[in-house]
Write a protein that holds these residues in place. Structure first.
Motif, mmCIF file in Angstrom:
data_model
loop_
_atom_site.group_PDB
_atom_site.id
_atom_site.type_symbol
_atom_site.label_atom_id
_atom_site.label_comp_id
_atom_site.label_asym_id
_atom_site.label_seq_id
_atom_site.Cartn_x
_atom_site.Cartn_y
_atom_site.Cartn_z
ATOM 1 N N GLU A 289 -0.813 -1.044 -6.513
ATOM 2 C CA GLU A 289 -0.707 0.338 -6.989
ATOM 3 C C GLU A 289 -0.906 0.474 -8.491
ATOM 4 O OE1 GLU A 289 3.096 1.494 -5.486
ATOM 5 O OE2 GLU A 289 2.293 2.096 -3.540
ATOM 6 N N GLY B 163 0.815 -1.209 0.000
ATOM 7 C CA GLY B 163 0.000 0.000 0.000
ATOM 8 C C GLY B 163 0.844 1.252 0.000
ATOM 9 N N PRO B 164 0.206 2.420 -0.066
ATOM 10 C CA PRO B 164 0.929 3.682 -0.134
ATOM 11 C C PRO B 164 1.723 3.949 1.134
ATOM 12 C CG PRO B 164 -1.402 4.035 0.290
ATOM 13 C CD PRO B 164 -1.247 2.584 -0.025
ATOM 14 N N GLN C 14 -5.915 2.553 -4.443
ATOM 15 C CA GLN C 14 -5.867 2.939 -3.037
ATOM 16 C C GLN C 14 -7.255 2.965 -2.425
ATOM 17 O OE1 GLN C 14 -3.713 6.508 -2.159
ATOM 18 N NE2 GLN C 14 -4.104 6.401 0.040
ATOM 19 N N VAL D 237 -2.671 -3.666 -1.342
ATOM 20 C CA VAL D 237 -3.147 -2.710 -2.345
ATOM 21 C C VAL D 237 -2.208 -2.757 -3.553
ATOM 22 C CG1 VAL D 237 -3.661 -0.290 -2.814
ATOM 23 C CG2 VAL D 237 -4.117 -1.251 -0.549
ATOM 24 N N VAL E 86 -11.545 -0.856 -2.656
ATOM 25 C CA VAL E 86 -10.091 -0.979 -2.734
ATOM 26 C C VAL E 86 -9.735 -1.948 -3.858
ATOM 27 C CG1 VAL E 86 -9.942 -2.889 -1.077
ATOM 28 C CG2 VAL E 86 -7.996 -1.331 -1.350
ATOM 29 N N ASN F 134 -6.790 9.686 -1.192
ATOM 30 C CA ASN F 134 -5.421 10.062 -1.573
ATOM 31 C C ASN F 134 -5.019 11.463 -1.126
ATOM 32 O OD1 ASN F 134 -5.367 7.563 -2.872
ATOM 33 N ND2 ASN F 134 -6.089 8.465 -4.786
ATOM 34 N N SER G 98 -3.098 1.720 5.121
ATOM 35 C CA SER G 98 -2.805 0.283 5.008
ATOM 36 C C SER G 98 -2.184 -0.284 6.282
ATOM 37 C CB SER G 98 -1.889 0.014 3.806
ATOM 38 O OG SER G 98 -2.480 0.440 2.610
#
Length: 263
Positions: free
Chosen positions: A146, A46-47, A156, A144, A179, A244, A80
């Motif tokens: 990307e 994830g981010p 995301q 997640v 998601v 985001n 996340s």
């Protein structure tokens, strides 16, 4: 189309005792509909971010303690952070004699269920032990992809809002999200998932009482418009929050969750 059964979870969670470790029938991306498979153990994809998006000011529910927990949960999901989601979850203990076996399939061969409740798109509820539930969360919160995108946008996690169920002491709230998830150890493609975290109040404290998740395409089998009909419908967006975005750090912290059942 038929709607999945919405179990009155607040009442259900008052029963029970003992332990089991059944894996819910929830597929990772690319798995055939109807198959059963434990979520894979995956690395965080994830981010990478430290600033949350959600503050209590944007909560449309008139219950400040709930809004504080829900804001913390929403930020944990966007960042996340599966461990934080686990810490916000309430362990339950239930006696199968008090449960509907059509809703709790594990009760076909068990007398009691203990652990964490996970639901599927068909309205079935499963109770997973701590280790299994941690694995489930690590996939559904952290895997997640990307590179994934579709008509709903990027991968995301997007918090769609809150759906209110029940009244009075039986009130619960569902935090609804979308998601895009993919298993980095597999060649199967990523896919879009829709789910909710149902927060229930017990002994004055709000915590996650159940986690519901499934492929978006599976929700379409039981709901005409999954994003507006999931949970109890009437999904109210979190005011001022957008996927985001990273506004200033919220000071919200989760309140301790009283233990239920044995540890």
């Amino acid at each position: 189309m038929r709607r999945p059964i919405l179990v009155p979870l607040v009442a259900v969670l008052a029963a029970g005792l003992a332990a089991c470790g059944y894996q819910p029938e929830i597929e990772p991306p690319g798995a055939a509909t109807g198959g059963s498979s434990a979520p894979p153990s995956v690395a965080i994809t994830g981010p990478v971010s430290a600033a949350p998006t959600f503050t209590t000011d944007g909560c449309t529910v008139g219950d400040p303690p709930f809004c504080e927990q829900a804001a913390f949960l929403a930020n944990a999901l966007v960042l996340s952070d599966a461990d934080a989601v686990f810490d916000l979850s309430r362990r339950v203990s239930m006696d199968c004699a008090d449960l509907d076996r059509d809703v709790f399939p594990q009760c076909e061969n068990r007398g009691t269920l203990e652990g964490y409740v996970v639901g599927d798109y068909q309205g079935h509820l499963f109770v997973d032990g701590p280790a299994g539930f941690r694995r489930t969360l690590r996939f559904f919160v952290e895997a997640v992809d990307e590179e994934y995108s579709d008509e709903f946008g990027g991968a995301q996690l997007q918090v769609l809002g809150v759906s209110t169920c029940g009244k009075g002491a039986d009130t619960s709230y569902h935090l609804v999200y979308l998601v895009g998830l993919g298993d980095p150890t597999s060649t199967l493609p990523a896919d879009r998932f829709l789910g909710t975290y149902e927060l229930t109040k017990e002994d004055g404290s709000w915590a996650i009482g159940a986690t519901y998740v499934g492929l978006y395409t599976d929700w379409q089998l039981v709901l005409d418009d999954p994003m507006t009909q999931i949970a109890c419908g009437d999904v109210q967006p979190w005011v001022g929050a957008a996927p985001n975005l990273n506004p200033p750090q919220s000071e919200s912290q989760p309140t301790p969750i009283p233990g239920t059942g044995s540890t």
